[in-house]
Design a protein around this motif. Structure first.
Motif, PDB file in Angstrom:
ATOM      1  N   THR A   1       0.848  -1.187   0.000  1.00 39.30           N
ATOM      2  CA  THR A   1       0.000   0.000   0.000  1.00 39.30           C
ATOM      3  C   THR A   1       0.884   1.238   0.000  1.00 39.30           C
ATOM      4  OG1 THR A   1      -1.954  -0.947   1.064  1.00 39.30           O
ATOM      5  CG2 THR A   1      -1.595   1.396   1.375  1.00 39.30           C
ATOM      6  N   VAL A   2       0.591   2.177  -0.892  1.00 32.69           N
ATOM      7  CA  VAL A   2       1.305   3.449  -0.950  1.00 32.69           C
ATOM      8  C   VAL A   2       0.385   4.526  -0.391  1.00 32.69           C
ATOM      9  CG1 VAL A   2       2.450   5.155  -2.414  1.00 32.69           C
ATOM     10  CG2 VAL A   2       2.579   2.713  -3.005  1.00 32.69           C
ATOM     11  N   ILE A   3       0.766   5.085   0.748  1.00 33.91           N
ATOM     12  CA  ILE A   3       0.027   6.199   1.347  1.00 33.91           C
ATOM     13  C   ILE A   3       0.649   7.502   0.849  1.00 33.91           C
ATOM     14  CG2 ILE A   3      -0.706   7.288   3.488  1.00 33.91           C
ATOM     15  CD1 ILE A   3      -1.844   4.516   3.243  1.00 33.91           C
ATOM     16  N   GLY A   4      -0.170   8.385   0.324  1.00 32.40           N
ATOM     17  CA  GLY A   4       0.358   9.605  -0.296  1.00 32.40           C
ATOM     18  C   GLY A   4       0.713   9.358  -1.752  1.00 32.40           C
ATOM     19  N   ALA A   5      -0.077   8.516  -2.408  1.00 30.14           N
ATOM     20  CA  ALA A   5       0.237   8.082  -3.774  1.00 30.14           C
ATOM     21  C   ALA A   5       0.152   9.201  -4.804  1.00 30.14           C
ATOM     22  CB  ALA A   5      -0.703   6.939  -4.177  1.00 30.14           C
TER      23      ALA A   5
ATOM     24  N   LYS B   1       4.517  13.999  -4.843  1.00 28.94           N
ATOM     25  CA  LYS B   1       5.670  13.951  -5.746  1.00 28.94           C
ATOM     26  C   LYS B   1       6.350  12.589  -5.719  1.00 28.94           C
ATOM     27  CE  LYS B   1       9.454  16.126  -4.618  1.00 28.94           C
ATOM     28  NZ  LYS B   1      10.436  17.206  -4.344  1.00 28.94           N
ATOM     29  N   MET B   2       6.730  12.122  -4.523  1.00 24.01           N
ATOM     30  CA  MET B   2       7.384  10.823  -4.429  1.00 24.01           C
ATOM     31  C   MET B   2       6.389   9.690  -4.635  1.00 24.01           C
ATOM     32  SD  MET B   2      10.575  11.071  -4.288  1.00 24.01           S
ATOM     33  CE  MET B   2      10.846   9.319  -4.016  1.00 24.01           C
ATOM     34  N   GLY B   3       5.171   9.879  -4.164  1.00 24.69           N
ATOM     35  CA  GLY B   3       4.160   8.846  -4.350  1.00 24.69           C
ATOM     36  C   GLY B   3       3.914   8.540  -5.816  1.00 24.69           C
TER      37      GLY B   3
ATOM     38  N   ARG C   1       6.047   9.068  -8.262  1.00 24.97           N
ATOM     39  CA  ARG C   1       7.265   8.459  -8.831  1.00 24.97           C
ATOM     40  C   ARG C   1       7.314   6.961  -8.562  1.00 24.97           C
ATOM     41  NH1 ARG C   1      11.493  11.664 -10.501  1.00 24.97           N
ATOM     42  NH2 ARG C   1      11.312  13.904 -10.150  1.00 24.97           N
ATOM     43  N   ILE C   2       7.139   6.589  -7.316  1.00 22.59           N
ATOM     44  CA  ILE C   2       7.266   5.163  -6.992  1.00 22.59           C
ATOM     45  C   ILE C   2       6.064   4.364  -7.498  1.00 22.59           C
ATOM     46  CG2 ILE C   2       8.755   5.671  -5.019  1.00 22.59           C
ATOM     47  CD1 ILE C   2       6.435   5.057  -3.173  1.00 22.59           C
ATOM     48  N   SER C   3       4.897   5.003  -7.547  1.00 22.53           N
ATOM     49  CA  SER C   3       3.706   4.312  -8.055  1.00 22.53           C
ATOM     50  C   SER C   3       3.850   3.956  -9.528  1.00 22.53           C
ATOM     51  CB  SER C   3       2.459   5.171  -7.847  1.00 22.53           C
ATOM     52  OG  SER C   3       2.171   5.337  -6.475  1.00 22.53           O
ATOM     53  N   ALA C   4       4.526   4.813 -10.284  1.00 22.10           N
ATOM     54  CA  ALA C   4       4.726   4.545 -11.713  1.00 22.10           C
ATOM     55  C   ALA C   4       5.510   3.258 -11.914  1.00 22.10           C
ATOM     56  CB  ALA C   4       5.465   5.714 -12.360  1.00 22.10           C
ATOM     57  N   ASN C   5       6.467   2.997 -11.030  1.00 21.37           N
ATOM     58  CA  ASN C   5       7.232   1.758 -11.135  1.00 21.37           C
ATOM     59  C   ASN C   5       6.444   0.564 -10.613  1.00 21.37           C
ATOM     60  OD1 ASN C   5       9.510   2.821 -12.350  1.00 21.37           O
ATOM     61  ND2 ASN C   5      10.506   3.319 -10.413  1.00 21.37           N
ATOM     62  N   PHE C   6       5.731   0.753  -9.507  1.00 18.32           N
ATOM     63  CA  PHE C   6       4.922  -0.347  -8.967  1.00 18.32           C
ATOM     64  C   PHE C   6       3.826  -0.775  -9.948  1.00 18.32           C
ATOM     65  CE2 PHE C   6       6.052   0.828  -4.383  1.00 18.32           C
ATOM     66  CZ  PHE C   6       6.851  -0.300  -4.218  1.00 18.32           C
ATOM     67  N   GLN C   7       3.309   0.192 -10.705  1.00 20.90           N
ATOM     68  CA  GLN C   7       2.227  -0.098 -11.637  1.00 20.90           C
ATOM     69  C   GLN C   7       2.649  -1.115 -12.695  1.00 20.90           C
ATOM     70  OE1 GLN C   7       0.705   3.436 -13.527  1.00 20.90           O
ATOM     71  NE2 GLN C   7      -1.278   2.508 -13.956  1.00 20.90           N
TER      72      GLN C   7
ATOM     73  N   VAL D   1       3.617  -1.300   3.958  1.00 22.45           N
ATOM     74  CA  VAL D   1       2.895  -0.031   3.884  1.00 22.45           C
ATOM     75  C   VAL D   1       3.936   1.075   3.749  1.00 22.45           C
ATOM     76  CG1 VAL D   1       1.342   1.577   5.034  1.00 22.45           C
ATOM     77  CG2 VAL D   1       0.981  -0.897   5.268  1.00 22.45           C
ATOM     78  N   ILE D   2       3.863   1.824   2.655  1.00 21.55           N
ATOM     79  CA  ILE D   2       4.838   2.869   2.364  1.00 21.55           C
ATOM     80  C   ILE D   2       4.217   4.230   2.640  1.00 21.55           C
ATOM     81  CG2 ILE D   2       6.294   3.913   0.583  1.00 21.55           C
ATOM     82  CD1 ILE D   2       6.249   1.195  -0.852  1.00 21.55           C
ATOM     83  N   LEU D   3       4.869   5.018   3.484  1.00 18.29           N
ATOM     84  CA  LEU D   3       4.408   6.374   3.776  1.00 18.29           C
ATOM     85  C   LEU D   3       5.182   7.346   2.897  1.00 18.29           C
ATOM     86  CD1 LEU D   3       4.073   6.274   7.678  1.00 18.29           C
ATOM     87  CD2 LEU D   3       2.425   5.569   5.919  1.00 18.29           C
ATOM     88  N   ALA D   4       4.610   7.679   1.756  1.00 19.07           N
ATOM     89  CA  ALA D   4       5.265   8.560   0.783  1.00 19.07           C
ATOM     90  C   ALA D   4       4.782   9.990   0.999  1.00 19.07           C
ATOM     91  CB  ALA D   4       4.975   8.096  -0.639  1.00 19.07           C
ATOM     92  N   VAL D   5       5.093  10.521   2.171  1.00 22.53           N
ATOM     93  CA  VAL D   5       4.631  11.850   2.559  1.00 22.53           C
ATOM     94  C   VAL D   5       5.800  12.640   3.145  1.00 22.53           C
ATOM     95  CG1 VAL D   5       2.277  11.026   2.988  1.00 22.53           C
ATOM     96  CG2 VAL D   5       3.956  11.074   4.862  1.00 22.53           C
TER      97      VAL D   5
END
Length: 285
Positions: free
Chosen positions: A9-13, A16-18, A20-26, A65-69
């Motif tokens: 789970t990416v919190i703060g998806a 800015k960082m959310g 970035r990392i979501s694009a790779n996880f996708q 659980v990733i806190l991208a905040v």
């Protein structure tokens, strides 16, 4: 904790960082849930064909659980998220400051880790236009990652390395350090020193143009080339600095660098700068 990490789970998806990392996880094999409270940021997530999930629903079934905040909200956010996590799950933050300051909510039955990108090296050999364009990393240019997972076993670190390598990919290596060591890397080494020096060089460039009347493009050409050769000589000893250059460098140290500058590596100074970054009075032990 299960040795295999499958659900993230990416919190703060939508931040800015959310993003970035979501694009790779996708593009990965992981089952990933994207959580975001801000309506504007939610639209960012949706515009990239990612579905918004309810944290109350997905956090309890997530392995990571990733806190991208931003650091300054990690303490408050972790108070809300940590109680919802399943036993054995990993809470992963992206910067060490809040972890170092003991602001993250603790639970004995969950794991804690931090992972921060090193960004593509100035010495990286780049072969494509995409690699040259990727200064930040996470798109085309390969980078390293510095991470802390102090209670993790070798097997657990290997599994988490795969998650980290995916979110920041392409990644050449994940370097495991302690939270305190990671804090010495950032902020002390790269923000207190390297980023400050980078901004200082820009200021010096502007002052050169202002006071000497040198055309801006000529000053940039001279500085940009000498930044590269200075780094190559200092870090890789490609050629020695000339005697005249060494004299000018020493003059620069006398005029610009405080004699006691290494005080920044003392623990109380690390505490001081992190407290400033987090907008808190002091670090709690």
């Amino acid at each position: 904790m299960s040795s295999e990490l499958k659900t993230i789970t990416v919190i703060g998806a939508g931040g800015k960082m959310g993003m970035r990392i979501s694009a790779n996880f996708q593009k990965s094999h992981y089952q990933v849930f994207y959580c975001e409270n801000s309506p504007a940021a939610q639209q960012q997530v949706i515009s990239h064909k990612r579905e918004i999930s309810d944290a109350d629903v997905v956090v309890p079934k997530s392995d990571v659980v990733i806190l991208a905040v931003p650091d300054i909200v990690l303490g408050k956010l972790s108070q809300a998220i940590v109680p919802k996590m399943k036993s054995g799950a990993i809470l992963l933050t992206l910067d060490p400051a809040a972890a170092y300051a003991n602001l993250i909510t603790k639970r004995d039955d969950i794991e804690y880790a931090v992972a921060h990108p090193c960004h593509p090296s100035v010495f990286l050999e780049r072969y494509t236009k995409e690699e040259h364009s990727d200064a930040f990393g996470g798109i085309a240019a390969i980078q390293h990652v510095a991470a802390s997972y102090e209670d993790g076993t070798k097997e657990q670190k290997e599994q988490l390395s795969q998650v980290i390598s995916c979110m920041y990919g392409p990644v050449e290596n994940v370097h495991w350090v302690t939270v305190k060591q990671l804090a010495y890397l950032e902020p002390t080494l790269v923000e207190t020193v390297a980023c400050m020096v980078g901004a200082f060089m820009k200021e010096a460039l502007d002052e050169t143009v202002k006071y000497s009347g040198v055309p801006d493009e000529a000053a940039k050409a001279m500085l940009y080339g000498h930044i590269q050769i200075a780094l190559a000589v200092a870090f890789r000893a490609t050629n020695p600095f000339s005697d005249a250059c060494l004299v000018a460098m020493e003059y620069g140290r006398e005029k610009i660098i405080n004699p006691d500058w290494k005080v920044i590596f003392e623990e109380q100074e690390l505490d001081k700068v992190i407290a400033r970054m987090l907008k808190i009075e002091r670090i709690s032990r």
